[in-house]
Design an enzyme around this catalytic site. Structure first.
Site, short mmCIF file in Angstrom:
data_model
loop_
_atom_site.label_atom_id
_atom_site.label_comp_id
_atom_site.label_asym_id
_atom_site.label_seq_id
_atom_site.Cartn_x
_atom_site.Cartn_y
_atom_site.Cartn_z
N LYS A 1 1.25 -13.15 -2.48
CA LYS A 1 0.87 -11.74 -2.38
C LYS A 1 1.59 -10.95 -3.49
O LYS A 1 2.74 -11.24 -3.82
CB LYS A 1 1.27 -11.21 -1.00
CG LYS A 1 1.10 -9.72 -0.79
CD LYS A 1 -0.35 -9.31 -0.64
CE LYS A 1 -0.48 -7.80 -0.49
NZ LYS A 1 -1.89 -7.36 -0.57
N CYS B 1 -4.43 -3.23 -9.00
CA CYS B 1 -4.31 -2.92 -7.58
C CYS B 1 -4.98 -1.58 -7.28
O CYS B 1 -4.59 -0.56 -7.83
CB CYS B 1 -2.85 -2.88 -7.16
SG CYS B 1 -2.72 -2.48 -5.42
C1 DHB Z 1 -3.66 -4.75 -2.49
C2 DHB Z 1 -4.99 -4.89 -2.83
C3 DHB Z 1 -5.34 -5.39 -4.06
O1 DHB Z 1 -6.63 -5.58 -4.45
C4 DHB Z 1 -4.36 -5.74 -4.96
O2 DHB Z 1 -4.70 -6.19 -6.18
C5 DHB Z 1 -3.01 -5.61 -4.62
C6 DHB Z 1 -2.69 -5.10 -3.37
C7 DHB Z 1 -3.25 -4.19 -1.19
O3 DHB Z 1 -3.89 -3.25 -0.71
O4 DHB Z 1 -2.28 -4.67 -0.62
#
Ligand code: DHB
Length: 333
Positions: A48, A134
């Site tokens: 993540k 993001c």
């Molecule tokens: C999140 C969503 C995304 O598409 C990303 O690239 C990074 C984080 C999120 O909402 O956590």
């Protein structure tokens, strides 16, 4: 498993076997999620996206899946352990799975955060995925849509680590902007472009007339079946611009081995699976591997790599005559 077909490939210094990975996002934040993923047939594990500080993320419900439609929407808001937490996690998991490549993902809330995190995570990860896309940070535009800021961040990260760099890009919709970003990737010496992060969208429940997720007015990043063709456009455009120097990793709408092959034909050297992994869990990688191997065997192909970028473009009809659109119906009728 079908041993007569090779599904391996190389991205920078990383050998991937098979070239099927998870997309950063679903089920890849906590050790309990990462352990089964590392034990699965995924060719590498992507974490993540990390920020400088740990984050709880947005209020729930923040992820919604529609199995029938094959889609997902999320506005998780970057819930993560913080980059120090991810560094410790990587050390733990790599000790347990020494042969599995691990990719740390970085999402700076400020441009200067990327290099701070890269300095710490570069030496403990097998590659760094620099998330320039993001979509869920309130009040912040995506870095990828600011070419100069993107160039600065990538150059700075490149200067603090020798680790392989992958760049997670949003869906582009304009040829010239693709060329501009591809130029930045070539100039800054990264190893791969990951196309695409989730397109912004909205999902709702007609029965209750409510949004599918709570945060951000129900708007978030969409994934699954309906983003496949947008992803393929981006994979194709970027791979044509980047040539052999920077690999493209396809991400978006992969539900089957056939979908993996579509990404590869458009130029992907590897693929990442988000929504379908969210729906099926780590077993999805063995399923996709088996489907892809069977498909290639039927086509008489021994190595997935020979299909990379092999898409054939139909020759255009001669210009200059008035014609009606000749529609090709895919069902043949
Ligand atoms: C999140 C969503 C995304 O598409 C990303 O690239 C990074 C984080 C999120 O909402 O956590």
């Amino acid at each position: 498993m079908n041993h007569s077909v090779s599904l391996s490939g190389q991205i920078g210094r990383l050998h991937l076997d098979p070239v099927l990975l998870n997309a950063s996002g679903p089920w890849c934040t906590y050790d309990e999620e990462l352990r089964p993923l590392a034990a699965s047939r995924a060719g590498a594990v992507v974490l993540k996206s990390a920020t400088l500080e740990p984050r709880h993320g947005n209020p729930e419900p923040r992820v919604s899946c529609d199995r029938e439609a094959g889609t997902s929407i999320n506005a998780v808001g970057l819930a993560n352990l913080g980059y120090e937490g991810h560094a410790e996690q990587l050390a733990r998991l790599k000790a347990e799975h020494p042969d599995k490549p691990f990719v740390a993902s970085l999402a700076g809330l400020q441009p200067e955060h990327f290099a701070v995190m890269a300095r710490r995570l570069g030496p403990v990860a097998d590659a760094l995925e620099i998330n320039l896309s993001c979509p869920n940070i309130a009040g912040k535009p995506q870095l990828a849509f600011d070419p100069e800021a993107s160039r600065r961040v990538l150059a700075e990260v490149r200067s603090v680590t020798t680790c392989d760099l992958w760049v997670k890009l949003p869906p582009f919709q304009d040829d010239r902007l693709v060329e501009q970003m591809a130029g930045i990737l070539l100039e800054t010496g990264v190893q791969a472009a990951v196309c695409i992060n989730s397109p912004s969208g909205l999902d709702l429940d007609l029965e209750t007339e409510t949004t599918a997720i709570h945060p951000r007015g129900g708007m978030g990043g969409t994934g699954g079946r309906d983003v496949l063709r947008v992803a393929l456009w981006n994979v194709r455009q970027f791979s044509l611009c980047l040539g052999e120097k920077v690999a493209v990793i396809g991400c978006g709408g992969i539900e089957s081995g056939a979908d993996v092959l579509k990404h590869v034909l458009c130029g992907a050297s590897a693929v990442q699976v988000g929504t379908t992994y969210l729906m099926e869990g780590p077993a999805v990688f063995a399923r996709l591997e088996a489907e892809l191997a069977e498909l290639l065997q039927k086509k008489g192909v021994a190595q997935l790599g020979v299909k990379r970028g092999a898409l054939r473009v139909l020759e255009a009809a001669p210009e200059g005559a008035w014609t009606q659109n000749q529609i090709r119906w895919k069902d043949g009728r």
